[in-house]
Design a protein around this motif. Sequence first.
Motif, PDB file in Angstrom:
ATOM      1  N   GLU A  34       0.838  -1.200   0.000  1.00  0.00           N
ATOM      2  CA  GLU A  34       0.000   0.000   0.000  1.00  0.00           C
ATOM      3  C   GLU A  34       0.876   1.254   0.000  1.00  0.00           C
ATOM      4  O   GLU A  34       2.025   1.232   0.419  1.00  0.00           O
ATOM      5  N   LYS A  35       0.289   2.344  -0.437  1.00  0.00           N
ATOM      6  CA  LYS A  35       0.999   3.622  -0.426  1.00  0.00           C
ATOM      7  C   LYS A  35       1.384   3.983   1.011  1.00  0.00           C
ATOM      8  O   LYS A  35       0.563   3.890   1.920  1.00  0.00           O
ATOM      9  N   GLY A  36       2.638   4.359   1.200  1.00  0.00           N
ATOM     10  CA  GLY A  36       3.099   4.771   2.520  1.00  0.00           C
ATOM     11  C   GLY A  36       3.572   3.630   3.404  1.00  0.00           C
ATOM     12  O   GLY A  36       4.063   3.870   4.506  1.00  0.00           O
ATOM     13  N   GLU A  37       3.420   2.407   2.910  1.00  0.00           N
ATOM     14  CA  GLU A  37       3.815   1.257   3.714  1.00  0.00           C
ATOM     15  C   GLU A  37       5.335   1.054   3.697  1.00  0.00           C
ATOM     16  O   GLU A  37       5.989   1.353   2.704  1.00  0.00           O
ATOM     17  N   TYR A  38       5.845   0.522   4.803  1.00  0.00           N
ATOM     18  CA  TYR A  38       7.256   0.163   4.899  1.00  0.00           C
ATOM     19  C   TYR A  38       7.328  -1.362   4.989  1.00  0.00           C
ATOM     20  O   TYR A  38       6.944  -1.945   5.990  1.00  0.00           O
ATOM     21  N   VAL A  39       7.793  -1.977   3.908  1.00  0.00           N
ATOM     22  CA  VAL A  39       7.827  -3.438   3.847  1.00  0.00           C
ATOM     23  C   VAL A  39       9.274  -3.909   3.730  1.00  0.00           C
ATOM     24  O   VAL A  39      10.039  -3.386   2.918  1.00  0.00           O
ATOM     25  N   SER A  40       9.646  -4.870   4.558  1.00  0.00           N
ATOM     26  CA  SER A  40      10.987  -5.456   4.471  1.00  0.00           C
ATOM     27  C   SER A  40      10.917  -6.866   3.929  1.00  0.00           C
ATOM     28  O   SER A  40       9.956  -7.591   4.182  1.00  0.00           O
ATOM     29  N   ILE A  41      11.966  -7.237   3.219  1.00  0.00           N
ATOM     30  CA  ILE A  41      12.122  -8.611   2.746  1.00  0.00           C
ATOM     31  C   ILE A  41      13.319  -9.195   3.460  1.00  0.00           C
ATOM     32  O   ILE A  41      14.408  -8.612   3.441  1.00  0.00           O
ATOM     33  N   ILE A  42      13.092 -10.312   4.122  1.00  0.00           N
ATOM     34  CA  ILE A  42      14.195 -10.956   4.837  1.00  0.00           C
ATOM     35  C   ILE A  42      14.311 -12.404   4.361  1.00  0.00           C
ATOM     36  O   ILE A  42      13.309 -13.024   3.988  1.00  0.00           O
ATOM     37  N   GLY A  43      15.524 -12.895   4.325  1.00  0.00           N
ATOM     38  CA  GLY A  43      15.743 -14.268   3.888  1.00  0.00           C
ATOM     39  C   GLY A  43      17.231 -14.537   3.845  1.00  0.00           C
ATOM     40  O   GLY A  43      18.034 -13.599   3.883  1.00  0.00           O
ATOM     41  N   HIS A  44      17.579 -15.799   3.742  1.00  0.00           N
ATOM     42  CA  HIS A  44      18.994 -16.146   3.759  1.00  0.00           C
ATOM     43  C   HIS A  44      19.696 -15.649   2.502  1.00  0.00           C
ATOM     44  O   HIS A  44      19.078 -15.443   1.455  1.00  0.00           O
ATOM     45  N   SER A  45      21.001 -15.495   2.627  1.00  0.00           N
ATOM     46  CA  SER A  45      21.835 -15.028   1.538  1.00  0.00           C
ATOM     47  C   SER A  45      21.647 -15.916   0.306  1.00  0.00           C
ATOM     48  O   SER A  45      21.607 -17.129   0.423  1.00  0.00           O
ATOM     49  N   GLY A  46      21.483 -15.293  -0.838  1.00  0.00           N
ATOM     50  CA  GLY A  46      21.386 -16.035  -2.087  1.00  0.00           C
ATOM     51  C   GLY A  46      19.991 -16.522  -2.436  1.00  0.00           C
ATOM     52  O   GLY A  46      19.802 -17.181  -3.456  1.00  0.00           O
ATOM     53  N   CYS A  47      18.994 -16.179  -1.617  1.00  0.00           N
ATOM     54  CA  CYS A  47      17.653 -16.717  -1.896  1.00  0.00           C
ATOM     55  C   CYS A  47      16.943 -15.961  -3.021  1.00  0.00           C
ATOM     56  O   CYS A  47      15.975 -16.458  -3.583  1.00  0.00           O
ATOM     57  N   GLY A  48      17.416 -14.766  -3.347  1.00  0.00           N
ATOM     58  CA  GLY A  48      16.812 -14.041  -4.467  1.00  0.00           C
ATOM     59  C   GLY A  48      16.227 -12.693  -4.090  1.00  0.00           C
ATOM     60  O   GLY A  48      15.467 -12.098  -4.870  1.00  0.00           O
ATOM     61  N   LYS A  49      16.598 -12.169  -2.942  1.00  0.00           N
ATOM     62  CA  LYS A  49      16.067 -10.880  -2.488  1.00  0.00           C
ATOM     63  C   LYS A  49      16.447  -9.743  -3.439  1.00  0.00           C
ATOM     64  O   LYS A  49      15.601  -8.950  -3.843  1.00  0.00           O
ATOM     65  N   SER A  50      17.739  -9.675  -3.769  1.00  0.00           N
ATOM     66  CA  SER A  50      18.180  -8.598  -4.661  1.00  0.00           C
ATOM     67  C   SER A  50      17.556  -8.739  -6.044  1.00  0.00           C
ATOM     68  O   SER A  50      17.195  -7.744  -6.681  1.00  0.00           O
ATOM     69  N   THR A  51      17.426  -9.986  -6.478  1.00  0.00           N
ATOM     70  CA  THR A  51      16.786 -10.233  -7.776  1.00  0.00           C
ATOM     71  C   THR A  51      15.364  -9.666  -7.772  1.00  0.00           C
ATOM     72  O   THR A  51      14.945  -8.989  -8.715  1.00  0.00           O
ATOM     73  N   MET A  52      14.661  -9.906  -6.678  1.00  0.00           N
ATOM     74  CA  MET A  52      13.282  -9.421  -6.546  1.00  0.00           C
ATOM     75  C   MET A  52      13.240  -7.883  -6.573  1.00  0.00           C
ATOM     76  O   MET A  52      12.426  -7.285  -7.278  1.00  0.00           O
ATOM     77  N   LEU A  53      14.142  -7.261  -5.823  1.00  0.00           N
ATOM     78  CA  LEU A  53      14.191  -5.797  -5.783  1.00  0.00           C
ATOM     79  C   LEU A  53      14.570  -5.219  -7.149  1.00  0.00           C
ATOM     80  O   LEU A  53      14.012  -4.215  -7.602  1.00  0.00           O
ATOM     81  N   ASN A  54      15.508  -5.897  -7.819  1.00  0.00           N
ATOM     82  CA  ASN A  54      15.930  -5.425  -9.136  1.00  0.00           C
ATOM     83  C   ASN A  54      14.809  -5.526 -10.168  1.00  0.00           C
ATOM     84  O   ASN A  54      14.748  -4.730 -11.106  1.00  0.00           O
ATOM     85  N   ILE A  55      13.939  -6.500  -9.985  1.00  0.00           N
ATOM     86  CA  ILE A  55      12.784  -6.612 -10.892  1.00  0.00           C
ATOM     87  C   ILE A  55      11.846  -5.422 -10.662  1.00  0.00           C
ATOM     88  O   ILE A  55      11.359  -4.810 -11.610  1.00  0.00           O
ATOM     89  N   VAL A  56      11.638  -5.059  -9.399  1.00  0.00           N
ATOM     90  CA  VAL A  56      10.800  -3.879  -9.097  1.00  0.00           C
ATOM     91  C   VAL A  56      11.466  -2.610  -9.645  1.00  0.00           C
ATOM     92  O   VAL A  56      10.808  -1.732 -10.194  1.00  0.00           O
ATOM     93  N   ALA A  57      12.797  -2.554  -9.520  1.00  0.00           N
ATOM     94  CA  ALA A  57      13.528  -1.382 -10.009  1.00  0.00           C
ATOM     95  C   ALA A  57      13.526  -1.301 -11.534  1.00  0.00           C
ATOM     96  O   ALA A  57      13.796  -0.238 -12.103  1.00  0.00           O
ATOM     97  N   GLY A  58      13.249  -2.431 -12.189  1.00  0.00           N
ATOM     98  CA  GLY A  58      13.287  -2.466 -13.657  1.00  0.00           C
ATOM     99  C   GLY A  58      14.680  -2.739 -14.187  1.00  0.00           C
ATOM    100  O   GLY A  58      14.948  -2.597 -15.378  1.00  0.00           O
ATOM    101  N   LEU A  59      15.590  -3.140 -13.311  1.00  0.00           N
ATOM    102  CA  LEU A  59      16.963  -3.433 -13.720  1.00  0.00           C
ATOM    103  C   LEU A  59      17.079  -4.860 -14.254  1.00  0.00           C
ATOM    104  O   LEU A  59      17.991  -5.192 -15.005  1.00  0.00           O
ATOM    105  N   THR A  60      16.159  -5.709 -13.831  1.00  0.00           N
ATOM    106  CA  THR A  60      16.066  -7.093 -14.297  1.00  0.00           C
ATOM    107  C   THR A  60      14.613  -7.304 -14.704  1.00  0.00           C
ATOM    108  O   THR A  60      13.732  -6.703 -14.102  1.00  0.00           O
ATOM    109  N   THR A  61      14.366  -8.142 -15.699  1.00  0.00           N
ATOM    110  CA  THR A  61      12.969  -8.403 -16.042  1.00  0.00           C
ATOM    111  C   THR A  61      12.552  -9.777 -15.534  1.00  0.00           C
ATOM    112  O   THR A  61      13.359 -10.710 -15.514  1.00  0.00           O
TER     113      THR A  61
END
Length: 263
Positions: free
Chosen positions: A31-58
């Motif tokens: 939702e607008k204004g929400e603060y959401v964190s993603i937590i998980g072990h190293s290498g699980c795909g967190k950065s990949t997920m963020l990069n997809i939102v950023a549009g850096l990865t499809t």
Amino acid sequence: MAYLKLDHVDKTFTRGAATTEVLKDINLTIEKGEYVSIIGHSGCGKSTMLNIVAGLTTATTGGVLLEEREVNSPGPDRAVVFQNHSLLPWLTVYENVRLGVDKVFSRSKTRAERDAWTLHNLNLVQMAHAKDKRPSEISGGMKQRVGIARALAMEPKVLLLDEPFGALDALTRAHLQDSVMALHQKLGNTILMITHDVDEAVLLSDRIVMMTNGPSAHIGEVLEVALPRPRKRLELATNPTYVKCRQRVLEFLYERHRFVEAA
Ligand SMILES: Nc1ncnc2c1ncn2[C@@H]1O[C@H](COP(=O)(O)OP(=O)(O)O)[C@@H](O)[C@H]1O
Ligand SMILES: [Mg+2]
């Protein structure tokens, strides 16, 4: 209506004949204004997920919607702050932020307005005093502050933070977490942050998204952090809700970790 939506996102990396499915069926609405964190072990795909939102990865299949419009490429409506600052070393603190301001507001703001807006954002992160310094002349925490100022100055719809405090010592990290909390309180940004620090996740977030281990990582559990704001770290240490949330995230990560060790 969801402000930001990850809709059935799958991501497979292909290298030669080898393919790895990193993310499997990620569904998340923020939702607008929400603060959401993603937590998980190293290498699980967190950065990949963020990069997809950023549009850096499809995404391989599925996609991301911001205000019901599909995200396919990077844009100033989604500003990213990485763990290691990405300031240009030959520019001053002021010039690093001004570059972003000029990119976004070259038409809509006059030169004087862009100057004032640059300084305003440096003030927000308490870095105006160092505006003429170069990145090599300031500390790691200060560089992250400038990175945050540069991101905020673009007035993004969503602020994407990939372990922004990960490389800092504990005390600097605590100061910066407090600053980001204060900014979120003041500006009401929508924030998606990656972390692997349980206390950081509970302290800052409205919701914590817990990822299972990869390959084919997915969202294992989403925890609501029902703590009123503003939050004060010292008072929270003994707050039953805080302790319970912290415990739940630790249990989740520990269970997952054990699962991998047993496999
Ligand atoms: N460009 C890429 N090509 C191939 N594999 C990748 C690429 N980027 C990431 N990966 C793999 O995807 C998995 C998830 O990586 P990442 O999203 O960086 O994890 P996290 O941020 O959770 O530590 C890792 O196994 C990594 O090796
Ligand atoms: Mg990462």
